[in-house]
Design a protein around this motif. Structure first.
Motif, mmCIF file in Angstrom:
data_model
loop_
_atom_site.group_PDB
_atom_site.id
_atom_site.type_symbol
_atom_site.label_atom_id
_atom_site.label_comp_id
_atom_site.label_asym_id
_atom_site.label_seq_id
_atom_site.Cartn_x
_atom_site.Cartn_y
_atom_site.Cartn_z
ATOM 1 N N LYS A 29 42.184 48.947 34.138
ATOM 2 C CA LYS A 29 41.777 49.691 35.140
ATOM 3 C C LYS A 29 42.805 50.304 35.949
ATOM 4 C CE LYS A 29 42.093 45.982 38.809
ATOM 5 N NZ LYS A 29 41.292 44.898 39.376
ATOM 6 N N TYR A 30 44.131 49.665 35.599
ATOM 7 C CA TYR A 30 45.420 50.425 36.250
ATOM 8 C C TYR A 30 45.956 51.131 35.366
ATOM 9 C CZ TYR A 30 45.004 46.741 39.652
ATOM 10 O OH TYR A 30 44.576 45.740 40.748
ATOM 11 N N ILE A 71 34.006 44.144 35.134
ATOM 12 C CA ILE A 71 34.194 43.039 36.028
ATOM 13 C C ILE A 71 34.363 43.282 37.568
ATOM 14 C CG2 ILE A 71 35.723 41.970 34.295
ATOM 15 C CD1 ILE A 71 38.182 43.303 35.868
ATOM 16 N N MET A 155 37.103 34.935 41.735
ATOM 17 C CA MET A 155 38.362 35.506 42.360
ATOM 18 C C MET A 155 38.649 34.465 43.229
ATOM 19 S SD MET A 155 37.544 39.639 42.168
ATOM 20 C CE MET A 155 39.288 39.969 42.673
ATOM 21 N N MET A 196 43.697 35.347 37.062
ATOM 22 C CA MET A 196 44.308 36.829 37.168
ATOM 23 C C MET A 196 45.844 36.816 36.866
ATOM 24 S SD MET A 196 41.731 38.426 39.911
ATOM 25 C CE MET A 196 42.805 39.565 40.473
ATOM 26 N N SER A 197 46.229 37.930 37.023
ATOM 27 C CA SER A 197 47.969 37.837 36.767
ATOM 28 C C SER A 197 48.789 36.793 37.405
ATOM 29 C CB SER A 197 48.496 39.355 37.057
ATOM 30 O OG SER A 197 48.107 39.906 36.291
ATOM 31 N N ARG A 212 41.093 37.026 33.115
ATOM 32 C CA ARG A 212 41.190 38.734 33.357
ATOM 33 C C ARG A 212 42.534 38.917 33.497
ATOM 34 N NH1 ARG A 212 37.476 36.350 36.621
ATOM 35 N NH2 ARG A 212 38.716 37.239 38.588
ATOM 36 N N GLY A 214 45.349 41.736 34.109
ATOM 37 C CA GLY A 214 46.107 43.266 34.266
ATOM 38 C C GLY A 214 47.339 43.613 34.416
ATOM 39 N N THR A 215 47.764 43.413 35.608
ATOM 40 C CA THR A 215 49.279 43.654 35.728
ATOM 41 C C THR A 215 50.429 43.107 34.887
ATOM 42 O OG1 THR A 215 48.590 43.894 37.897
ATOM 43 C CG2 THR A 215 51.148 43.984 37.658
HETATM 44 C C1 LIG Z 1 41.889 43.980 38.828
HETATM 45 C C2 LIG Z 1 41.131 42.783 38.595
HETATM 46 C C3 LIG Z 1 41.715 41.949 37.868
HETATM 47 C C4 LIG Z 1 43.105 41.859 37.182
HETATM 48 O O1 LIG Z 1 44.028 41.819 38.140
HETATM 49 P P1 LIG Z 1 45.737 41.672 37.866
HETATM 50 O O2 LIG Z 1 45.894 40.918 39.149
HETATM 51 O O3 LIG Z 1 46.482 42.792 37.819
HETATM 52 O O4 LIG Z 1 45.774 40.712 36.668
HETATM 53 C C5 LIG Z 1 41.123 40.825 37.355
HETATM 54 N N1 LIG Z 1 39.755 40.526 37.761
HETATM 55 C C6 LIG Z 1 39.140 41.401 38.557
HETATM 56 C C7 LIG Z 1 37.670 41.294 39.201
HETATM 57 C C8 LIG Z 1 39.800 42.430 38.868
HETATM 58 O O5 LIG Z 1 39.276 43.496 39.820
#
Ligand SMILES: *Cc1c(COP(=O)(O)O)cnc(C)c1O
Length: 223
Positions: A29-30, A71, A155, A196-197, A212, A214-215
């Protein structure tokens, strides 16, 4: 990417899990379309986006190349855009959304694989069903046979010390196990989408089957 792979492998080893039981999703998404393309070329085939508005261009160019996960919070009027395109929806959190997913999936004669989003931490800024509401919710959606619940998603709050997220992940796993004792779904619920990250190693130690990222994995670009 290699460094993340090593960290995932180490977290699996440290908790006696098979590396193949943990799937890494690249959250794009980024990042730009070009970066998503490079991610797929590098062999990361699980791609996640959280808003259709941001995902549309990327999906139209690359949708047939990988497996796509939705997501983010999903508005009911956006179901028509994502159905049949995203193989997994991680954010089912209300009956009206389940009904719309069933209706649109039925129209294209395909099942839709979903995770129930659960708000384990109880923060009121987070979407998701309360853990107590989940058994009743599963009963309410039982007749929506195009909606296949394969897992739970949560989350954790952002913590400077990721260790503090552990009770949230442990709570999601315990809920999954309780639900399976109650036998509310035709097939057992096996999947846990968590980590997440900032906290994925702790999530893996607590049983995540999908992280999941991202960063830490694909970066965070401007714009
Ligand atoms: C943005 C997002 C992530 C990834 O986030 P990072 O901290 O960059 O890894 C994972 N899950 C959801 C639901 C998100 O919105």
């Amino acid at each position: 990417m290699l460094e993340v792979e090593e960290r995932v492998a180490r977290a699996c080893a440290a908790s006696g899990r098979n590396r193949s039981d943990v799937h890494v999703i690249a959250v794009t998404k980024y990042v730009s379309l070009e970066t998503v393309s490079a991610v797929l070329e590098a062999g990361l085939m699980q791609i996640a986006e959280s808003r259709w508005q941001d995902a549309e261009r990327k999906w139209k160019a690359l949708g047939d190349k990988g497996t796509w996960h939705f997501i983010g919070h999903l508005q009911t009027n956006k179901v028509k855009d994502v159905i049949g395109k995203f193989q997994y929806i991680h954010s089912l959190d209300r009956l009206s959304l389940a009904q719309e997913l069933h209706k649109k999936a039925e129209a294209i004669e395909q099942d839709v694989h979903v995770f129930l989003q659960v708000n384990i931490s109880g923060e009121d800024t987070k979407f998701g069903l309360s853990p107590e509401a989940v058994p009743g919710f599963l009963r309410d959606i039982a007749s929506l046979n195009r909606v296949k619940v394969i897992g739970l998603m949560t989350m954790a709050p952002f913590e400077g010390d990721p260790e503090l997220t552990r009770p949230v992940f442990r709570g999601l796993r315990a809920l999954r196990d309780e639900l399976n004792h109650l036998v509310l779904t035709p097939e057992p619920i096996t999947e846990l989408s968590m980590g997440m990250s900032n906290d994925f190693e702790v999530a893996i130690q607590e049983g995540a089957t999908w992280v999941r990222l991202g960063t830490v994995l694909v970066g965070h670009e401007e714009g």
